[in-house]
Design an enzyme around this catalytic site. Structure first.
Site, short mmCIF file in Angstrom:
data_model
loop_
_atom_site.label_atom_id
_atom_site.label_comp_id
_atom_site.label_asym_id
_atom_site.label_seq_id
_atom_site.Cartn_x
_atom_site.Cartn_y
_atom_site.Cartn_z
CG HIS A 21 -1.91 -1.12 1.23
ND1 HIS A 21 -3.26 -0.91 1.09
CD2 HIS A 21 -1.75 -2.46 1.36
CE1 HIS A 21 -3.89 -2.07 1.13
NE2 HIS A 21 -2.99 -3.03 1.30
CG ASP A 122 -4.94 1.99 1.60
OD1 ASP A 122 -5.68 1.33 0.86
OD2 ASP A 122 -3.74 1.71 1.77
#
EC number: 2.4.1.-
Length: 453
Positions: A21, A122
């Site tokens: 990520h 996210d």
């Protein structure tokens, strides 16, 4: 921390604590900074230290400002060096998720102080867009997984009794039996993750950014847009482009070893930063590599704090002696992008984490998929459907089969039977490289329209 900077558009980027990520968010941050946006990049201290070497050395580096997120510190919480998923012992993952959620109050203070024009967040923090909304800061979700698995999950949530409307991509028998019709969620934990992802997607303000590209997932992106009633903007593949001559800890010995091999003759073997194969899985993979008679580099990782494990103990007895110079086994970490980009690398034995799939496609390296869990079986199936990889089938009990691993490595790297996979991988790389920064135009246009700038 500075407040809003004059007339420059400021964006606060807030990834989950996983390395994949972070990497995708950082590459997106670099692209945005080259388009004259000022970026605040927020994560824990241990993660910020890890990405500093990948920050641009040019003047644009001033356009990316690192902002530390403080997770709660108490006797029952994790110490700061474990505020990352990188090599985190699996049993501590729920504790990390809990600590991340408990950092919401500190993140609210960061939002208030920086007052960015936009938050890009996210998929594990539905509280982040809620906090932004309370301060009248618009928020956009950037999803670092593929559109295909997201559409399956959301379709199962919205229409649980309805058949998935897109033709099923490859999912081998073991995974078909394992994953339920409900978007692949088989445990309470998986259901919880699915709910969190869905909440983050729905909270996004009219636009979703996704680390993928239309040539691979257009039909899934179109359906995702319908399910969410939002514009889906592909920004991938976001891949770190390494300098082959740059200094990386331990790379010089790897490069010297690779330089002695024939072009496209070597397989790279890695299962990511968060999965640690069992003793039985290690043995099957090792025997498969040995039987393939192909050169290989294998990265073997152990959880943080495991100082007792030796590579020799994790592998079959006599394995290192038998493979000799044909194989290199690296403990802990190796520069994946540099290895994949090296001209002697001709295959990637991978767990099929999304970032690894994107890197393989960017660098034109065919995939031998050995997915382990989560979205990985779906990613492996997508790579197979696209013609850039093949998956090693498990037996009916879900065990990795050494003969299958050996056969596919030989076919993909050496034999004519899989020349089509090698060719397709090269073609995919050429398509992606020809696009350059063009993939960012749609994103910048969407953000500019959204922010009225």
């Amino acid at each position: 921390m500075d407040a809003q900077r004059g007339h420059t558009t400021t964006i606060l980027m807030f990834p989950w604590l996983g390395y994949g990520h972070l990497s995708a968010f950082l590459e997106l941050a670099k692209s945005l900074s080259r388009r004259n946006f000022h970026i605040y990049f927020c994560s824990t201290s241990v993660n910020l230290d890890a990405i500093k070497p990948k920050l641009p050395s040019s003047s644009s580096s001033d356009s990316i400002q690192l902002v530390e997120l403080c997770l709660p510190s108490s006797p029952d919480q994790l110490p700061p060096h474990l505020h990352t998923t990188n090599a985190l012992p699996p049993h501590l993952m729920p504790t990390l998720h809990q600590a991340f959620s408990m950092a919401a109050q500190h993140f609210a203070a960061i939002l208030h102080t920086l007052a960015p024009h936009l938050l890009i967040y996210d998929s594990f923090q539905p509280w982040a867009p809620q906090l932004a909304s309370s301060l009248n800061i618009p928020a956009i979700n950037f999803n670092t997984t593929g559109a295909s698995v997201l559409t399956r999950m959301l379709h199962a949530t919205h229409y649980p009794s309805s058949k998935f409307p897109i033709s099923e991509f490859v999912l081998h028998d073991y995974w078909k039996a394992m994953y339920s019709a409900a978007g692949g969620a088989v445990t309470k934990k998986d259901h919880k993750i699915g709910e969190t992802l869905a909440n983050c997607l729905h909270a996004s303000c009219s636009v979703i950014l996704i680390n993928s590209f239309r040539e691979l997932e257009e039909k899934y992106m179109d359906y995702l847009s319908v399910l969410l009633n939002k514009k889906v903007v592909p920004v991938g593949p976001l891949v770190y482009e390494p300098n082959q001559d740059g200094e990386d800890e331990g790379y010089s010995s790897i490069k010297n070893w690779l330089d002695k091999k024939e072009p496209s003759s070597t397989v790279f073997v890695s299962f990511g930063s968060e999965y640690f194969p069992s003793k039985e899985e290690m043995e099957e993979i090792a025997h498969g590599l040995e039987a393939s008679e192909v050169h290989f580099i294998w990265v073997v990782r152990f959880p943080q704090g495991d100082n007792t494990s030796a590579i020799e103990d994790a592998l079959p007895k006599g394995f290192l002696e038998r493979v000799g110079e044909r194989g290199m086994v690296v403990k802990g970490w190796a520069p994946q992008a540099k290895i994949l980009k090296h001209w002697s690398t001709g295959g990637f034995v991978s767990h099929c984490g999304w970032n690894s799939v994107m890197e393989s496609m960017m660098f034109g390296v065919p995939i031998i998929g050995v997915p382990m869990h989560l979205d990985q079986p779906f990613n492996a199936g997508l790579a197979e459907e696209a013609g850039v990889g093949v998956e090693a089938k498990r037996d009916p009990d879900g065990k990795i089969q050494r003969d299958e691993v050996a056969k596919l490595i030989k076919e993909v790297v050496v034999e004519k039977t899989r020349e089509d996979v090698r060719k397709k991988a090269r073609e995919m790389s050429e398509i992606l490289r020809s696009k350059g920064e063009e993939k960012m135009d749609e994103m910048v246009a969407a953000i500019s329209l959204f922010l009225k700038i």
